[in-house]
Design an enzyme around this catalytic site. Sequence first.
Site, mmCIF file in Angstrom:
data_model
loop_
_atom_site.group_PDB
_atom_site.id
_atom_site.type_symbol
_atom_site.label_atom_id
_atom_site.label_comp_id
_atom_site.label_asym_id
_atom_site.label_seq_id
_atom_site.Cartn_x
_atom_site.Cartn_y
_atom_site.Cartn_z
ATOM 1 N N THR A 276 -15.789 -11.425 -78.514
ATOM 2 C CA THR A 276 -14.657 -10.454 -77.913
ATOM 3 C C THR A 276 -15.376 -9.313 -79.381
ATOM 4 O O THR A 276 -16.058 -9.690 -80.167
ATOM 5 C CB THR A 276 -13.168 -10.073 -78.291
ATOM 6 O OG1 THR A 276 -13.252 -11.132 -79.670
ATOM 7 C CG2 THR A 276 -12.278 -11.223 -76.946
ATOM 8 N N ARG B 174 -12.052 -2.755 -77.289
ATOM 9 C CA ARG B 174 -12.048 -4.028 -76.451
ATOM 10 C C ARG B 174 -13.171 -3.836 -75.566
ATOM 11 O O ARG B 174 -13.717 -2.987 -75.409
ATOM 12 C CB ARG B 174 -10.321 -3.464 -75.038
ATOM 13 C CG ARG B 174 -8.979 -2.836 -76.419
ATOM 14 C CD ARG B 174 -7.975 -3.544 -75.903
ATOM 15 N NE ARG B 174 -7.383 -4.860 -76.260
ATOM 16 C CZ ARG B 174 -7.150 -5.288 -77.238
ATOM 17 N NH1 ARG B 174 -6.826 -4.557 -77.624
ATOM 18 N NH2 ARG B 174 -6.846 -6.260 -77.112
ATOM 19 N N TYR C 117 -21.289 6.278 -63.348
ATOM 20 C CA TYR C 117 -20.837 5.213 -62.783
ATOM 21 C C TYR C 117 -22.653 4.580 -63.376
ATOM 22 O O TYR C 117 -23.464 5.437 -63.132
ATOM 23 C CB TYR C 117 -20.550 4.851 -61.169
ATOM 24 C CG TYR C 117 -19.561 4.245 -61.134
ATOM 25 C CD1 TYR C 117 -19.946 2.681 -61.151
ATOM 26 C CD2 TYR C 117 -18.667 4.913 -60.620
ATOM 27 C CE1 TYR C 117 -18.632 1.915 -60.644
ATOM 28 C CE2 TYR C 117 -17.148 3.627 -60.203
ATOM 29 C CZ TYR C 117 -17.469 3.149 -60.310
ATOM 30 O OH TYR C 117 -16.665 1.648 -59.633
ATOM 31 N N GLU D 106 -24.126 1.065 -61.985
ATOM 32 C CA GLU D 106 -24.300 -0.316 -61.958
ATOM 33 C C GLU D 106 -25.646 -1.070 -62.602
ATOM 34 O O GLU D 106 -26.436 0.444 -61.693
ATOM 35 C CB GLU D 106 -23.942 -0.729 -60.705
ATOM 36 C CG GLU D 106 -22.282 -0.638 -60.396
ATOM 37 C CD GLU D 106 -21.826 -1.035 -59.412
ATOM 38 O OE1 GLU D 106 -22.489 -1.139 -58.152
ATOM 39 O OE2 GLU D 106 -20.817 -0.716 -58.924
ATOM 40 N N LYS E 165 -11.404 -7.668 -82.001
ATOM 41 C CA LYS E 165 -10.913 -8.506 -83.285
ATOM 42 C C LYS E 165 -11.453 -7.851 -84.814
ATOM 43 O O LYS E 165 -11.860 -6.899 -84.638
ATOM 44 C CB LYS E 165 -11.040 -9.989 -82.949
ATOM 45 C CG LYS E 165 -10.169 -9.941 -81.444
ATOM 46 C CD LYS E 165 -9.818 -11.732 -80.765
ATOM 47 C CE LYS E 165 -9.087 -11.482 -79.449
ATOM 48 N NZ LYS E 165 -9.689 -12.772 -79.099
ATOM 49 N N ASP F 18 -16.713 -19.964 -78.297
ATOM 50 C CA ASP F 18 -16.747 -18.662 -78.013
ATOM 51 C C ASP F 18 -16.121 -18.166 -79.646
ATOM 52 O O ASP F 18 -15.040 -19.053 -80.001
ATOM 53 C CB ASP F 18 -15.312 -18.990 -77.451
ATOM 54 C CG ASP F 18 -14.707 -17.487 -76.656
ATOM 55 O OD1 ASP F 18 -14.165 -16.655 -77.649
ATOM 56 O OD2 ASP F 18 -13.647 -18.080 -76.197
HETATM 57 C C1 LIG Z 1 -8.938 -12.844 -77.145
HETATM 58 C C2 LIG Z 1 -10.649 -15.007 -76.937
HETATM 59 C C3 LIG Z 1 -10.174 -14.296 -75.809
HETATM 60 C C4 LIG Z 1 -10.087 -13.878 -74.856
HETATM 61 O O1 LIG Z 1 -9.722 -12.100 -75.216
HETATM 62 P P1 LIG Z 1 -9.518 -10.774 -73.741
HETATM 63 O O2 LIG Z 1 -10.349 -9.907 -74.419
HETATM 64 O O3 LIG Z 1 -8.526 -11.135 -74.574
HETATM 65 O O4 LIG Z 1 -9.406 -11.276 -72.444
HETATM 66 C C5 LIG Z 1 -10.543 -15.387 -74.945
HETATM 67 N N1 LIG Z 1 -11.575 -16.128 -76.205
HETATM 68 C C6 LIG Z 1 -11.020 -17.024 -77.862
HETATM 69 C C7 LIG Z 1 -11.266 -18.010 -78.697
HETATM 70 C C8 LIG Z 1 -10.075 -15.347 -78.125
HETATM 71 O O5 LIG Z 1 -9.869 -15.328 -79.290
#
Ligand SMILES: *Cc1c(COP(=O)(O)O)cnc(C)c1O
Length: 432
Positions: free
Chosen positions: A230, A239, A58, A60, A233, A204
Amino acid sequence: MTFAKDFSTSITSADPIVAALIAAEKKRQHDGLEMIPSESFPSKAVLEALGSVFNNKYSEGYPKKRYYGGNEFVDEVEQLAIDRAKQLFGAEHANVQPYSGSPANAAIYFALLERGDKVMGMSLSQGGHLTHGHSVNFSGKYYSFSQYGVDKETEQIDMDAVRKMAVAEQPKMIISGYTAYPRSIDFKGFAEIATEVGAYSMVDMSHIAGLIAGDSHPSPFPFTDVVMSTTHKTLCGPRGAMILSKKDDPLREKYHPESKLGIAQRIDKAVFPGLQGGPHNHAIAAKAVAFGEALQPSFKIFAKQIVKNAQALAVSLQAEGLRLVSGGTDNHLLLVDLTKLGVTGQQAETALDAACITVNKNTVPYDVRGPFDPSGIRLGTPALTCRGMKEQEMQDIGKWIGTVVKNWNDPAAIEKVRSSVMDLTKQYQMYE
Ligand SMILES: *Cc1c(COP(=O)(O)O)cnc(C)c1O
């Protein structure tokens, strides 16, 4: 009988049921062709960090400012992840604690917006994300979203139309970055429009972060105010997510005149204690490993190959008579409109699954069908590129996909493709 935890027996004997499921999933990933564009295969080192004892701690707070003792190594690994993330993208500030992309977007809104504030984002049905203002999502419920789409003719973003909407709507934030958009994004143009109307620019880059890190897509830095990504990807990490941002708040006087905080401080407060509790330190350690890999020269070659593979796949699919939304791809993904072939996205997805080719059904822009059985499929090349596949394989795979979607009702044709898939994947071992 001892009550102490067993620290030495491996899962194979400790829990054979779960162990068998893990083994089955590993075999599924190995045997098939993983073509969901949001997926990738991280290195063994990333998975080892994820399975490490950092899970147990932990912490925080932030490095050197914790609410718990015993964090000397957690501090070091989080600082390393922060430093590497900043270096990788040329960002002024990084927060590597977000649990995943959706909560990271929530943190950004929580940091910079008030409930009911006006925001612009692309609609889900045209390629955006649920968290960019969809009505079933918190974002659409708590904020007032205006949603833009793609041009009906070109199926690409029309920056003049985006600008017109921004001028008319006067949003507080403009979001770009998508989940099903196969073309290059003009982040600079978005930032200029945001500046013009006095809005925060947010990107994003979840889907294309790896391409940006590898110089295969224009970067949203240094001009974008706040960037979410993220890490699982195209970045090929665990993750999770991160938020990169400017330090200062260029719109403080307009929106937060009473406050001394910059964007960086607002983001840090929003992530913790605003939304999250203890950071997932095993994931943060794995992020550090993945960012370290992305800083290597070989990552640029990898990113370039992802795009080359997508383009080779595009050529092959078009030769099969499949229609690609926008006519092709600039990135890692392709959106196929199956309307003219008389097969639905669901039928194609199911038939391809039977051939061990994993894709997902997806709406196409201005889809006349619904999201549960839309007109298209979305596919991408990151996972296959992680395995070392190149243009020649993409050419074959494009043919196989064409065969399956055109013969979705013919088990013999599908079986033939499945066996070719097995022969191919046998040559690309992973996670030995
Ligand atoms: C995958 C994705 C998210 C969300 O990510 P999670 O980890 O699945 O919550 C948000 N915005 C875009 C553009 C994404 O491709």
